[in-house]
Design a protein around this motif. Sequence first.
Motif, PDB file in Angstrom:
ATOM      1  N   GLN A   4       0.831  -1.211   0.000  1.00 15.87           N
ATOM      2  CA  GLN A   4       0.000   0.000   0.000  1.00 15.87           C
ATOM      3  C   GLN A   4       0.862   1.256   0.000  1.00 15.87           C
ATOM      4  N   LYS A   5       1.869   1.251   0.862  1.00 19.13           N
ATOM      5  CA  LYS A   5       2.736   2.424   0.975  1.00 19.13           C
ATOM      6  C   LYS A   5       3.502   2.667  -0.311  1.00 19.13           C
ATOM      7  N   ARG A   6       4.057   1.604  -0.894  1.00 17.38           N
ATOM      8  CA  ARG A   6       4.851   1.764  -2.106  1.00 17.38           C
ATOM      9  C   ARG A   6       3.994   2.192  -3.297  1.00 17.38           C
ATOM     10  N   LEU A   7       2.751   1.725  -3.345  1.00 13.64           N
ATOM     11  CA  LEU A   7       1.855   2.097  -4.447  1.00 13.64           C
ATOM     12  C   LEU A   7       1.076   3.377  -4.165  1.00 13.64           C
ATOM     13  N   GLY A   8       1.189   3.898  -2.951  1.00 14.08           N
ATOM     14  CA  GLY A   8       0.455   5.109  -2.608  1.00 14.08           C
ATOM     15  C   GLY A   8      -1.038   4.888  -2.530  1.00 14.08           C
ATOM     16  N   LEU A   9      -1.455   3.700  -2.068  1.00 16.73           N
ATOM     17  CA  LEU A   9      -2.864   3.342  -2.008  1.00 16.73           C
ATOM     18  C   LEU A   9      -3.441   3.617  -0.620  1.00 16.73           C
ATOM     19  N   GLN A  10      -4.762   3.740  -0.553  1.00 15.35           N
ATOM     20  CA  GLN A  10      -5.462   3.870   0.712  1.00 15.35           C
ATOM     21  C   GLN A  10      -5.676   2.487   1.320  1.00 15.35           C
ATOM     22  N   ASP A  11      -6.140   2.457   2.566  1.00 14.51           N
ATOM     23  CA  ASP A  11      -6.425   1.181   3.223  1.00 14.51           C
ATOM     24  C   ASP A  11      -7.520   0.421   2.490  1.00 14.51           C
ATOM     25  N   ASP A  12      -7.498  -0.903   2.641  1.00 13.22           N
ATOM     26  CA  ASP A  12      -8.541  -1.777   2.110  1.00 13.22           C
ATOM     27  C   ASP A  12      -8.647  -1.706   0.589  1.00 13.22           C
ATOM     28  N   VAL A  13      -7.513  -1.527  -0.079  1.00 13.17           N
ATOM     29  CA  VAL A  13      -7.490  -1.515  -1.541  1.00 13.17           C
ATOM     30  C   VAL A  13      -6.956  -2.857  -2.027  1.00 13.17           C
ATOM     31  N   ARG A  14      -7.547  -3.392  -3.066  1.00 13.10           N
ATOM     32  CA  ARG A  14      -7.184  -4.698  -3.618  1.00 13.10           C
ATOM     33  C   ARG A  14      -6.092  -4.540  -4.680  1.00 13.10           C
ATOM     34  N   VAL A  15      -5.291  -5.599  -4.795  1.00 11.17           N
ATOM     35  CA  VAL A  15      -4.262  -5.642  -5.832  1.00 11.17           C
ATOM     36  C   VAL A  15      -4.331  -6.985  -6.548  1.00 11.17           C
ATOM     37  N   VAL A  16      -3.965  -6.989  -7.819  1.00  6.68           N
ATOM     38  CA  VAL A  16      -3.778  -8.229  -8.558  1.00  6.68           C
ATOM     39  C   VAL A  16      -2.350  -8.690  -8.291  1.00  6.68           C
ATOM     40  N   VAL A  17      -2.208  -9.937  -7.858  1.00  5.43           N
ATOM     41  CA  VAL A  17      -0.902 -10.483  -7.466  1.00  5.43           C
ATOM     42  C   VAL A  17      -0.495 -11.539  -8.485  1.00  5.43           C
ATOM     43  N   ARG A  18       0.653 -11.335  -9.109  1.00  3.62           N
ATOM     44  CA  ARG A  18       1.187 -12.287 -10.087  1.00  3.62           C
ATOM     45  C   ARG A  18       2.498 -12.853  -9.540  1.00  3.62           C
ATOM     46  N   SER A  19       2.528 -14.154  -9.223  1.00  3.37           N
ATOM     47  CA  SER A  19       3.770 -14.784  -8.783  1.00  3.37           C
ATOM     48  C   SER A  19       4.222 -15.769  -9.848  1.00  3.37           C
ATOM     49  N   ARG A  20       5.537 -15.898 -10.018  1.00  5.16           N
ATOM     50  CA  ARG A  20       6.080 -16.807 -11.031  1.00  5.16           C
ATOM     51  C   ARG A  20       7.533 -17.120 -10.686  1.00  5.16           C
ATOM     52  N   ARG A  21       8.055 -18.145 -11.356  1.00  5.74           N
ATOM     53  CA  ARG A  21       9.449 -18.539 -11.193  1.00  5.74           C
ATOM     54  C   ARG A  21      10.118 -18.506 -12.551  1.00  5.74           C
ATOM     55  N   TYR A  22      11.351 -18.013 -12.584  1.00 10.20           N
ATOM     56  CA  TYR A  22      12.108 -17.914 -13.827  1.00 10.20           C
ATOM     57  C   TYR A  22      13.230 -18.961 -13.847  1.00 10.20           C
ATOM     58  N   LEU A  23      13.460 -19.533 -15.014  1.00  8.40           N
ATOM     59  CA  LEU A  23      14.500 -20.550 -15.184  1.00  8.40           C
ATOM     60  C   LEU A  23      15.399 -20.188 -16.362  1.00  8.40           C
ATOM     61  N   ILE A  24      16.660 -20.570 -16.254  1.00  6.83           N
ATOM     62  CA  ILE A  24      17.626 -20.426 -17.344  1.00  6.83           C
ATOM     63  C   ILE A  24      18.174 -21.812 -17.662  1.00  6.83           C
ATOM     64  N   ASN A  25      17.976 -22.250 -18.888  1.00  9.23           N
ATOM     65  CA  ASN A  25      18.407 -23.596 -19.300  1.00  9.23           C
ATOM     66  C   ASN A  25      17.874 -24.669 -18.345  1.00  9.23           C
ATOM     67  N   GLY A  26      16.649 -24.475 -17.888  1.00  9.99           N
ATOM     68  CA  GLY A  26      16.008 -25.441 -17.011  1.00  9.99           C
ATOM     69  C   GLY A  26      16.324 -25.293 -15.537  1.00  9.99           C
ATOM     70  N   ARG A  27      17.225 -24.386 -15.184  1.00 10.37           N
ATOM     71  CA  ARG A  27      17.619 -24.195 -13.789  1.00 10.37           C
ATOM     72  C   ARG A  27      16.886 -23.003 -13.190  1.00 10.37           C
ATOM     73  N   PRO A  28      16.186 -23.186 -12.053  1.00 11.51           N
ATOM     74  CA  PRO A  28      15.514 -22.056 -11.404  1.00 11.51           C
ATOM     75  C   PRO A  28      16.537 -21.028 -10.914  1.00 11.51           C
ATOM     76  N   VAL A  29      16.302 -19.752 -11.216  1.00  4.56           N
ATOM     77  CA  VAL A  29      17.245 -18.709 -10.803  1.00  4.56           C
ATOM     78  C   VAL A  29      16.572 -17.543 -10.090  1.00  4.56           C
TER      79      VAL A  29
END
Length: 257
Positions: free
Chosen positions: A130-155
């Motif tokens: 909230q602080k970093r986005l400058g949002l008010q309380d009780d505001v929703r965010v879309v959360v995207r989590s993922r993992r990146y790999l290089i040549n099959g190795r997680p990095v």
Amino acid sequence: MLPAIDSASDRPVFKQIADHVRDAINSGKLAPGDKVPSEAQLIEHYGVARMTVRNALQLVQSEGLTVAEHGRGVFVRRNPPVRRLASDRFARRHREQGKAAFIAETEGAGGKPAVDSIRVTEEDASADVQKRLGLQDDVRVVVRSRRYLINGRPVETATSYVPAAIARDTQIAQPDSGPGGIYARLEELGYRLDHFDEEIRSRMPLRDEITALKLPPGVPVFHLIRTAFAQDGRAVEVCDTVMSSDAYVLSYQLPAR
């Protein structure tokens, strides 16, 4: 050939053996992917007990220099670094070519990029987000989590937080965000990006990070938090990233005026 033990030294024998193996790796005598002399070979060479050799090999492994492969032996760890150019990786030309930053920098280093473990949810923003986005309380965010790999190795793992008022019912809220990634989608929505603020610190990984990135003992991570700002000064995304430190070289070009 590894040197002999210095019997006049007060340094423990297992640490001397670890020093010899480490020096052989750092000097290039043992190259990435090379097999380290076996326990039997080291026992014969140094004339010491098996536990002494085992302690030496465990010490070198704890420093992230080697990996043990069951039934095969101990090998010098391969560390193909990706040069992360902070002044270039988010250049608009990459998005215009349909490439997100990770894809552009990995291909530039000759690696094969991949993304998995993609998860998209809508949640209440944490106090920090909230602080970093400058949002008010009780505001929703879309959360995207993922993992990146290089040549099959997680990095790297990354979790992005975008205000739901921006991302809801757009491709940003879909598992496949499309060519150029979410920054391309933000600009298509009218949020032309102006700059990014990044905070980076180094620390030892948490248990779930060790699992996700398959980290051997002794390898720290870079913990990076980035905030993306549009030209009107509005923060439009926060990305919380954990990177295996031995997979990256962080390179910066800073103006002198």
